[in-house]
Scaffold this motif. Structure first.
Motif, PDB file in Angstrom:
ATOM      1  N   PRO A  43      34.961  37.615  36.817  1.00 46.90           N
ATOM      2  CA  PRO A  43      36.094  37.487  37.741  1.00 46.90           C
ATOM      3  C   PRO A  43      36.644  36.075  37.880  1.00 46.90           C
ATOM      4  O   PRO A  43      37.823  35.914  38.195  1.00 46.90           O
ATOM      5  CB  PRO A  43      35.521  37.967  39.079  1.00 46.90           C
ATOM      6  CG  PRO A  43      34.336  38.783  38.715  1.00 46.90           C
ATOM      7  CD  PRO A  43      33.774  38.188  37.476  1.00 46.90           C
ATOM      8  N   ARG A  44      35.796  35.063  37.671  1.00 48.72           N
ATOM      9  CA  ARG A  44      36.265  33.693  37.872  1.00 48.72           C
ATOM     10  C   ARG A  44      37.510  33.405  37.043  1.00 48.72           C
ATOM     11  O   ARG A  44      38.450  32.761  37.504  1.00 48.72           O
ATOM     12  CB  ARG A  44      35.141  32.719  37.511  1.00 48.72           C
ATOM     13  CG  ARG A  44      35.504  31.250  37.596  1.00 48.72           C
ATOM     14  CD  ARG A  44      35.860  30.812  39.003  1.00 48.72           C
ATOM     15  NE  ARG A  44      34.756  30.996  39.945  1.00 48.72           N
ATOM     16  CZ  ARG A  44      34.830  30.657  41.220  1.00 48.72           C
ATOM     17  NH1 ARG A  44      35.970  30.161  41.708  1.00 48.72           N
ATOM     18  NH2 ARG A  44      33.809  30.847  42.011  1.00 48.72           N
ATOM     19  N   TYR A  91      39.870  35.497  36.024  1.00 54.84           N
ATOM     20  CA  TYR A  91      41.052  36.174  36.543  1.00 54.84           C
ATOM     21  C   TYR A  91      41.463  35.628  37.908  1.00 54.84           C
ATOM     22  O   TYR A  91      42.656  35.582  38.234  1.00 54.84           O
ATOM     23  CB  TYR A  91      40.815  37.683  36.586  1.00 54.84           C
ATOM     24  CG  TYR A  91      40.740  38.259  35.197  1.00 54.84           C
ATOM     25  CD1 TYR A  91      41.895  38.586  34.493  1.00 54.84           C
ATOM     26  CD2 TYR A  91      39.513  38.412  34.549  1.00 54.84           C
ATOM     27  CE1 TYR A  91      41.841  39.076  33.198  1.00 54.84           C
ATOM     28  CE2 TYR A  91      39.449  38.901  33.250  1.00 54.84           C
ATOM     29  CZ  TYR A  91      40.611  39.225  32.575  1.00 54.84           C
ATOM     30  OH  TYR A  91      40.549  39.689  31.292  1.00 54.84           O
ATOM     31  N   TYR A  92      40.483  35.197  38.686  1.00 56.12           N
ATOM     32  CA  TYR A  92      40.809  34.568  39.957  1.00 56.12           C
ATOM     33  C   TYR A  92      41.546  33.257  39.733  1.00 56.12           C
ATOM     34  O   TYR A  92      42.585  32.996  40.357  1.00 56.12           O
ATOM     35  CB  TYR A  92      39.531  34.320  40.764  1.00 56.12           C
ATOM     36  CG  TYR A  92      39.747  33.341  41.900  1.00 56.12           C
ATOM     37  CD1 TYR A  92      40.448  33.737  43.046  1.00 56.12           C
ATOM     38  CD2 TYR A  92      39.302  32.021  41.815  1.00 56.12           C
ATOM     39  CE1 TYR A  92      40.684  32.837  44.077  1.00 56.12           C
ATOM     40  CE2 TYR A  92      39.536  31.120  42.834  1.00 56.12           C
ATOM     41  CZ  TYR A  92      40.224  31.530  43.963  1.00 56.12           C
ATOM     42  OH  TYR A  92      40.460  30.648  44.975  1.00 56.12           O
ATOM     43  N   ASN A  93      41.011  32.412  38.850  1.00 55.96           N
ATOM     44  CA  ASN A  93      41.667  31.130  38.560  1.00 55.96           C
ATOM     45  C   ASN A  93      43.078  31.340  38.014  1.00 55.96           C
ATOM     46  O   ASN A  93      44.012  30.612  38.372  1.00 55.96           O
ATOM     47  CB  ASN A  93      40.845  30.327  37.558  1.00 55.96           C
ATOM     48  CG  ASN A  93      39.563  29.774  38.159  1.00 55.96           C
ATOM     49  OD1 ASN A  93      39.433  29.689  39.381  1.00 55.96           O
ATOM     50  ND2 ASN A  93      38.611  29.412  37.321  1.00 55.96           N
ATOM     51  N   TYR A 139      45.057  33.930  38.606  1.00 57.35           N
ATOM     52  CA  TYR A 139      45.897  34.389  39.715  1.00 57.35           C
ATOM     53  C   TYR A 139      46.278  33.219  40.617  1.00 57.35           C
ATOM     54  O   TYR A 139      47.459  33.031  40.954  1.00 57.35           O
ATOM     55  CB  TYR A 139      45.159  35.459  40.512  1.00 57.35           C
ATOM     56  CG  TYR A 139      46.017  36.167  41.539  1.00 57.35           C
ATOM     57  CD1 TYR A 139      46.596  37.397  41.251  1.00 57.35           C
ATOM     58  CD2 TYR A 139      46.264  35.607  42.795  1.00 57.35           C
ATOM     59  CE1 TYR A 139      47.384  38.058  42.192  1.00 57.35           C
ATOM     60  CE2 TYR A 139      47.056  36.253  43.739  1.00 57.35           C
ATOM     61  CZ  TYR A 139      47.611  37.476  43.432  1.00 57.35           C
ATOM     62  OH  TYR A 139      48.398  38.116  44.362  1.00 57.35           O
ATOM     63  N   ARG A 140      45.299  32.432  41.003  1.00 62.08           N
ATOM     64  CA  ARG A 140      45.551  31.304  41.927  1.00 62.08           C
ATOM     65  C   ARG A 140      46.527  30.300  41.328  1.00 62.08           C
ATOM     66  O   ARG A 140      47.516  29.906  41.975  1.00 62.08           O
ATOM     67  CB  ARG A 140      44.217  30.618  42.238  1.00 62.08           C
ATOM     68  CG  ARG A 140      44.319  29.423  43.178  1.00 62.08           C
ATOM     69  CD  ARG A 140      43.048  28.598  43.089  1.00 62.08           C
ATOM     70  NE  ARG A 140      42.842  28.097  41.728  1.00 62.08           N
ATOM     71  CZ  ARG A 140      41.676  27.605  41.280  1.00 62.08           C
ATOM     72  NH1 ARG A 140      40.627  27.582  42.076  1.00 62.08           N
ATOM     73  NH2 ARG A 140      41.574  27.150  40.039  1.00 62.08           N
ATOM     74  N   VAL A 195      46.255  31.476  48.396  1.00 58.28           N
ATOM     75  CA  VAL A 195      45.189  32.291  47.815  1.00 58.28           C
ATOM     76  C   VAL A 195      43.848  31.756  48.296  1.00 58.28           C
ATOM     77  O   VAL A 195      43.574  30.557  48.176  1.00 58.28           O
ATOM     78  CB  VAL A 195      45.253  32.274  46.271  1.00 58.28           C
ATOM     79  CG1 VAL A 195      44.148  33.146  45.679  1.00 58.28           C
ATOM     80  CG2 VAL A 195      46.619  32.762  45.788  1.00 58.28           C
ATOM     81  N   LEU A 244      37.313  32.793  46.050  1.00 50.95           N
ATOM     82  CA  LEU A 244      36.773  34.009  45.447  1.00 50.95           C
ATOM     83  C   LEU A 244      35.438  34.356  46.096  1.00 50.95           C
ATOM     84  O   LEU A 244      34.592  33.485  46.305  1.00 50.95           O
ATOM     85  CB  LEU A 244      36.576  33.792  43.941  1.00 50.95           C
ATOM     86  CG  LEU A 244      35.894  34.913  43.146  1.00 50.95           C
ATOM     87  CD1 LEU A 244      36.763  36.159  43.110  1.00 50.95           C
ATOM     88  CD2 LEU A 244      35.586  34.436  41.726  1.00 50.95           C
ATOM     89  N   THR A 290      36.353  39.675  45.223  1.00 53.23           N
ATOM     90  CA  THR A 290      37.574  39.785  46.037  1.00 53.23           C
ATOM     91  C   THR A 290      38.135  38.417  46.398  1.00 53.23           C
ATOM     92  O   THR A 290      37.395  37.455  46.595  1.00 53.23           O
ATOM     93  CB  THR A 290      37.265  40.580  47.330  1.00 53.23           C
ATOM     94  OG1 THR A 290      36.806  41.885  46.970  1.00 53.23           O
ATOM     95  CG2 THR A 290      38.492  40.712  48.207  1.00 53.23           C
ATOM     96  N   TRP A 291      39.461  38.342  46.476  1.00 51.96           N
ATOM     97  CA  TRP A 291      40.134  37.201  47.080  1.00 51.96           C
ATOM     98  C   TRP A 291      41.324  37.721  47.881  1.00 51.96           C
ATOM     99  O   TRP A 291      41.732  38.875  47.744  1.00 51.96           O
ATOM    100  CB  TRP A 291      40.570  36.191  46.027  1.00 51.96           C
ATOM    101  CG  TRP A 291      41.553  36.660  45.005  1.00 51.96           C
ATOM    102  CD1 TRP A 291      42.911  36.636  45.070  1.00 51.96           C
ATOM    103  CD2 TRP A 291      41.246  37.229  43.708  1.00 51.96           C
ATOM    104  NE1 TRP A 291      43.475  37.142  43.927  1.00 51.96           N
ATOM    105  CE2 TRP A 291      42.482  37.505  43.059  1.00 51.96           C
ATOM    106  CE3 TRP A 291      40.058  37.515  43.044  1.00 51.96           C
ATOM    107  CZ2 TRP A 291      42.551  38.068  41.792  1.00 51.96           C
ATOM    108  CZ3 TRP A 291      40.123  38.070  41.770  1.00 51.96           C
ATOM    109  CH2 TRP A 291      41.353  38.341  41.162  1.00 51.96           C
ATOM    110  N   THR A 295      40.954  42.994  44.866  1.00 51.60           N
ATOM    111  CA  THR A 295      39.579  43.243  44.436  1.00 51.60           C
ATOM    112  C   THR A 295      39.564  43.515  42.942  1.00 51.60           C
ATOM    113  O   THR A 295      40.245  44.424  42.465  1.00 51.60           O
ATOM    114  CB  THR A 295      38.977  44.449  45.180  1.00 51.60           C
ATOM    115  OG1 THR A 295      38.976  44.180  46.585  1.00 51.60           O
ATOM    116  CG2 THR A 295      37.553  44.715  44.714  1.00 51.60           C
TER     117      THR A 295
END
Length: 418
Positions: A32-33, A35-37, A39-40, A56, A59, A69-70, A86
């Motif tokens: 997930p890291r 995809y989170y990065n 997105y952010r 944002v 995470l 989730t974020w 999520t």
């Protein structure tokens, strides 16, 4: 030509103040890291370009669950909306397949090649999009070349050893093993650049799933569906949005269908929406063993309980662009009963500047994830307004006409439809 409008010209009453988003990635051993990065960082870029604000959160990994989730809060003029995003994870499954030994990779290659070519699925897929289908031959070609190169070099090393030392050829057998292993090992170490083993595992996993040889993904999809349905049942948001990207579109479709089968209905609770981005659903649905997925696509095709928008782009060589995944899979309902999906183009080249186009040129994998990124000349596709903005998915694209797509399925899919 499309009837897409500049993002700033899209106006609709605010219908979402709180949204739950469930994202399912394609085959990716990274967690997930990443995809989170993405997105952010891309949300910040898009907000600066489009003139809205988005925050944002950090995470958070969910202990004991295949999820991370974020939160995002978007302020667009006087409209404020928030989203709980999520990521439903199956990266651990992808990693386990990527770790398989070399000999199993070659067995997987042979099985996958036969399942697509022998069943006629490969030929049928070409009728939809030749480029995307032939991408599947790329790892087969290079794995074959790796093997031949390792055998030839190992043989040459043995011959040279025998010639120089005067010993018989069999005496150089250990040298053959060393050279052969070294070359094959190097081919795997450079896979971050070549993506040969990655793509082979991706396509092989899809083919294995169709034959029931990857039960772990079916179990995970059931877990995902229960999670989404349980959260929908809380009735604490305005929209529940399921998002599937790339090969994750197939699993997201299964999740969406199972959530509907469990009783979720946009007419009785939070609005239920489904978004596929750069989907490769035909890669699975065209295989004879994928009967359950075809049944789920058939259900979604006529389901009034959910709104499905399918977004692809001809610029993306890794997807089956502008094709209705229900229709081409041979399970489309009669026209009067058809509800889903609405197939539209992301209009990549219209939504980016010449400078950004030059930057993306020939970066095929980067183009494949552009759906999740910022556009510097955005039209109506804005991933961050879709996931965190104040308008429901179906309302956002209500004025868009469907993009041109295939009118019917290839013959093999008509034969498999029942």
């Amino acid at each position: 030509m499309t009837n897409a409008q500049p993002a700033e010209k899209i106006s609709a009453p605010q219908t979402v103040r709180r949204r739950r988003v469930y994202y399912i990635s394609g085959y990716d051993p990274q967690g997930p890291r990443r995809y989170y990065n993405l997105y952010r960082d891309e949300a910040k870029k898009q907000a600066e370009i489009s003139g809205y604000e988005i925050d944002v959160s950090a995470l958070e990994y969910e202990k004991g669950a295949s999820a991370a989730t974020w939160h995002a809060e978007l302020r667009d003029g006087d409209q404020v909306s928030s989203a709980e995003v999520t990521m439903l994870r199956w990266d651990d499954i992808a990693r386990s397949w990527m770790r398989m030994p070399m000999w199993r990779i070659y067995i997987l290659m042979a099985k996958t090649f036969w399942r697509y070519v022998g069943s006629g699925a490969f030929n049928a897929l070409q009728k939809i999009r030749r480029l995307s289908t032939w991408v599947g031959m790329y790892p087969v070609l290079f794995l074959t070349l790796y093997l031949l190169f390792a055998i030839c070099d190992g043989g040459f090393a043995v011959w040279l050893f025998s010639y120089v030392s005067g010993l018989p050829l069999w005496a150089g057998s250990p040298l053959f093993v060393i050279v052969f292993y070294g070359i094959m090992r190097i081919s795997r170490l450079i896979d971050e650049s070549t993506l040969v083993y990655y793509l082979m595992c991706d396509f092989g996993f899809t083919a294995a799933h169709s034959k029931g040889e990857a039960p772990e993904i079916e179990e995970r999809v059931d877990v995902f569906a229960k999670r989404v349905f349980d959260d929908w049942s809380k009735n604490d948001c305005d929209e529940v949005l399921i998002v599937g990207h790339s090969s994750g579109g197939s699993y997201a479709a299964s999740v969406a269908a199972r959530v509907v089968q469990m009783g979720a209905d946009k007419r009785k609770g939070p609005h239920l929406s489904f978004l596929t981005l750069g989907q490769t659903i035909p890669m699975l649905s065209f295989l004879p063993g994928a009967t359950r997925l075809r049944d789920e696509l058939r259900l979604l095709g006529r389901a009034e309980e959910i709104d499905w928008i399918d977004v692809t782009s001809p610029a993306d060589g890794g997807c089956y662009a502008l094709s209705d995944p229900v229709g081409v899979s041979g399970v489309a309902p009669p026209r009067r009963e058809r509800r889903n999906p609405k197939v539209i183009s992301a209009t990549f080249w219209e939504a980016i500047s010449p400078e950004m186009k030059a930057e993306l040129k020939n970066r095929w994998f980067r183009i494949h994830i552009q759906y999740l990124c910022a556009f510097d000349r955005p039209i109506d596709f804005d991933y961050f307004r879709i996931t965190a903005g104040p308008i429901k998915l179906a309302d956002r694209f209500r004025a868009r006409n469907e993009s041109p797509k295939l009118k019917g399925a290839p013959f093999i899919q008509m034969r498999l439809r029942d």
